[in-house]
Design a protein around this motif. Structure first.
Motif, short mmCIF file in Angstrom:
data_model
loop_
_atom_site.label_atom_id
_atom_site.label_comp_id
_atom_site.label_asym_id
_atom_site.label_seq_id
_atom_site.Cartn_x
_atom_site.Cartn_y
_atom_site.Cartn_z
N GLU A 95 -11.55 9.71 28.89
CA GLU A 95 -12.44 10.59 28.12
C GLU A 95 -13.81 9.96 27.92
O GLU A 95 -14.81 10.69 27.76
CB GLU A 95 -11.78 10.91 26.79
N ASN A 182 -3.35 20.94 24.46
CA ASN A 182 -3.24 19.74 25.29
C ASN A 182 -2.84 20.08 26.72
O ASN A 182 -3.36 19.49 27.68
CB ASN A 182 -2.25 18.77 24.66
N LYS A 185 -5.83 21.44 28.71
CA LYS A 185 -6.74 20.40 29.18
C LYS A 185 -6.25 19.80 30.49
O LYS A 185 -7.04 19.54 31.41
CB LYS A 185 -6.89 19.30 28.12
N TYR A 235 -12.15 12.42 14.62
CA TYR A 235 -12.24 11.77 15.93
C TYR A 235 -11.69 10.36 15.79
O TYR A 235 -11.98 9.70 14.80
CB TYR A 235 -13.69 11.72 16.45
N PHE A 237 -9.64 12.73 18.73
CA PHE A 237 -8.84 13.93 18.58
C PHE A 237 -7.34 13.61 18.66
O PHE A 237 -6.54 14.29 18.02
CB PHE A 237 -9.19 14.95 19.67
N TYR A 241 -4.62 19.27 16.96
CA TYR A 241 -5.42 20.47 17.17
C TYR A 241 -6.48 20.60 16.08
O TYR A 241 -6.24 20.28 14.92
CB TYR A 241 -4.52 21.70 17.12
N SER A 242 -7.64 21.12 16.44
CA SER A 242 -8.65 21.55 15.48
C SER A 242 -9.51 22.60 16.16
O SER A 242 -9.54 22.69 17.40
CB SER A 242 -9.52 20.38 15.00
N ASN A 245 -11.84 20.78 18.52
CA ASN A 245 -11.15 20.33 19.74
C ASN A 245 -10.95 21.50 20.69
O ASN A 245 -11.20 21.41 21.89
CB ASN A 245 -9.81 19.69 19.35
N ASP A 248 -14.31 22.81 22.14
CA ASP A 248 -14.81 21.92 23.18
C ASP A 248 -14.09 22.19 24.50
O ASP A 248 -14.71 22.17 25.57
CB ASP A 248 -14.62 20.46 22.75
N TYR A 249 -12.78 22.47 24.44
CA TYR A 249 -12.06 22.85 25.66
C TYR A 249 -12.63 24.14 26.25
O TYR A 249 -12.88 24.23 27.45
CB TYR A 249 -10.56 23.03 25.40
#
Length: 342
Positions: A95, A182, A185, A235, A237, A241-242, A245, A248-249
């Protein structure tokens, strides 16, 4: 902070963050941010993690937990997940933009030496946890390991409502916000690395629909927030989950797909905007408990450069391309709740 002051504050960061600020917020020439990105291997957070790698290719002597971790001990009983083992370290390095070449023969060393704590399964084959398998897919694609079988595993383990749940092995039939994000991603990384959109298109779309139909944080059945944890910004992450987050995905997915922001994100985007402080920063709301090699962000209650970067980037994308967000008066007070995730 004024805009220039905020930018200067963000730029004054570890190379792991600075190159992303240079690329995505400052829009500097590629030769500038790629030079900063190359420093991740030799300076700061990235270099420190590389130096901690074990001779067998692992970190902390284990795949997901440190070697010798006491699953019946006080740390485990308190739910304090240690974040030092191989998978968590690889996630951070990937990341942060580390060039895979810096890890040389790590993929074959892990194939030879690392086994999952669950059933002693081989590392690159994954195990039964959706989130673990997603990170294994992303890390394997990055390092050049053979992880193709994990794609079929995800297609076979998608639930009827369109998402995934790590608790499927215990009989769960409804998807989880955490697990679904997740997995998404990992599937997006598969598309980006291989160029194969057809194989996972339907699965990725159904997982995205699972989150979008819930406005990124609401229960489909009642419209109420799924839990205060969905609005907590923290952070790294990790697996949590948020709305940030998730947003951003969706930004990354839209850029990959060449699409505009989905209007169903508007409420979640407004939540992110409402968390911005008068000085333009976002606060770290919590540190996920558990052992770390070293801290990479500030304690709870302090302005976070990482969160400020992610939130600024998401809002910039939304404001440039997306529909209007609801105003503050339309937001309910759930953000004030401080209940931790179950």
């Amino acid at each position: 902070m004024a805009g220039s002051t905020l930018t200067a504050w963000l730029v004054d960061s570890d190379p792991a963050l600075r190159w992303q600020v240079e690329r995505d917020l400052l829009r500097l020439p590629e030769e500038v941010w790629t030079a900063t990105r190359a420093r991740v291997a030799t300076h700061g957070f990235g270099a420190r993690l590389l130096a901690l790698q074990d001779p067998d290719g692992q970190w902390a002597g284990g795949a997901f937990f440190p070697g010798g971790f006491d699953f019946d001990g006080p740390e485990a009983q308190q739910g304090a997940q240690p974040w030092t083992a191989t998978t968590w370290t690889l996630n951070s390095l990937r990341e942060w933009g580390l060039d895979a070449g810096a890890l040389a023969d790590t993929a074959p060393r892990l194939a030879a030496n690392s086994r999952w704590e669950y059933d002693n399964l081989p590392y690159w084959g994954g195990e039964v946890d959706c989130c673990i398998n997603s990170w294994t897919l992303s890390n394997g694609l990055w390092l050049g390991a053979d992880v193709d079988g994990l794609v079929d595993w995800f297609l076979a383990h998608r639930l009827a409502d369109g998402g995934w749940n790590c608790e499927w092995v215990n009989g769960a039939t409804r998807s989880s916000f955490h697990s679904t994000l997740n997995v998404l991603k990992g599937l997006l990384d598969y598309e980006r690395v291989t160029g194969d959109r057809e194989r996972v298109r339907d699965a990725r779309r159904s997982g995205e629909e699972y989150l979008l139909t819930r406005g990124l944080y609401r229960r489909l059945s009642t419209g109420e927030p799924v839990g205060p944890w969905a609005l907590h910004l923290a952070y790294p992450f990790r697996w949590f989950y948020s709305v940030l987050n998730a947003a951003d995905y969706f930004r990354a997915a839209a850029l990959h797909d060449g699409t505009v922001p989905d209007e169903r994100m508007a409420d979640g985007i407004a939540r992110i905007r409402a968390a911005r402080q008068p000085d333009g920063t976002w606060l770290q709301e919590r540190r996920h408990p558990g052992q770390v090699w070293f801290e990479v962000d500030v304690p709870a209650g302090q302005p976070s450069k990482w969160l400020t970067f992610f939130a600024t980037r998401v809002l910039g994308w939304w404001d440039d391309l997306g529909p209007a967000s609801p105003g503050p008066a339309e937001l309910d007070p759930v953000r004030k709740a401080k209940t931790e995730p179950a």
